[in-house]
Design an enzyme around this catalytic site. Sequence first.
Site, PDB file in Angstrom:
ATOM      1  N   ASP A   1      58.511   6.139 103.459  1.00 10.87           N
ATOM      2  CA  ASP A   1      58.272   4.701 103.600  1.00 10.87           C
ATOM      3  C   ASP A   1      57.732   4.359 104.992  1.00 10.87           C
ATOM      4  OD1 ASP A   1      58.450   2.971 101.482  1.00 10.87           O
ATOM      5  OD2 ASP A   1      60.605   2.655 101.641  1.00 10.87           O
TER       6      ASP A   1
ATOM      7  N   LYS B   1      57.489   3.699  90.814  1.00 13.98           N
ATOM      8  CA  LYS B   1      57.359   4.774  91.800  1.00 13.98           C
ATOM      9  C   LYS B   1      57.725   6.122  91.192  1.00 13.98           C
ATOM     10  CE  LYS B   1      58.221   1.476  95.492  1.00 13.98           C
ATOM     11  NZ  LYS B   1      59.233   0.815  96.348  1.00 13.98           N
TER      12      LYS B   1
ATOM     13  N   GLN C   1      65.321   1.683  98.043  1.00 15.99           N
ATOM     14  CA  GLN C   1      64.727   0.409  97.661  1.00 15.99           C
ATOM     15  C   GLN C   1      65.475  -0.770  98.291  1.00 15.99           C
ATOM     16  OE1 GLN C   1      61.912   0.039  95.719  1.00 15.99           O
ATOM     17  NE2 GLN C   1      62.038  -2.137  96.181  1.00 15.99           N
TER      18      GLN C   1
END
Length: 294
Positions: A120, A53, A97
């Site tokens: 997200d 990412k 994460q």
Amino acid sequence: MPAELIDGRAIAKRLRADVAERAKKLVRRGLKPGLAVVMVGDDPASAVYTNAKAKAADEAGMYSLNLRLPAETSQADLLARVDALNADPKIHGILVQMPLPKQIDPDTVIRRIDPAKDVDGFHPVNVGKMLIGERDGFIPCTPAGIQVLLKESGVKTPGKNCVVVGRSNIVGKPMVALMMQDNENANCTVTVCHRHTVDLKSQTRAADILIVAAGRPRMVTADMVKPGAVVIDVGTNRVADPQSKTGTRLQGDVDFESVREVASKITPVPGGVGPMTIAMLMANTVRAAEMTLK
């Protein structure tokens, strides 16, 4: 004839090129999009994902902050870090994460992220906006990427029967919400299946569009698929493979070889849904930066 492959890598590459152009335009206006990726602990799979990412952000011309915290980090310390990122004008997107160590409640952390930086798409504010069809929030990256895959592959969705196997908050539930919305890339009649579904086969065989996100390798076989259906395999299961250098390989939730002979279009694993998830994260981040100028 075997099903047409839906090439997620090629579609993601085009999307990321568009994101890079949008980022350049923002930089010319004095604003560099910024993404913070926070990882707690040293889980090897999480490290691979967070590095990918951050690398994607760098390649798109964004500012990236890859923040690694020790496994013993307390919830209070992590929340303080999130607060600092919320207040940092250089950061437009924040991703924490998962999974997190057992001493940290993931829902508390998700709720602490500023919804305007929740790239997200997991904050309850963004989930609610998605459910009611508002478009000024952020949609979870994997379901959003699947919708783009369908559109870019020429799949017409209005009026189709869409069956989603799996009801996770990350993929299944948001996928159901997206495919029932009143727009040209949705307007499906949607059924969601899970571990309590009676006669799963009868449900999946009714699908014009079958999206499988159950986390069980090769659970969907050819006899469970309607001839001519479009099959989207979200599974990323690590299975043993003595012929691989690592001793393992990625396996989807769909028995690819048999289902390919029945379906009209199908995503491979790897190379299908996976590349789209990171591409949509980049798209969400650049949009978050764009929204600060409006």
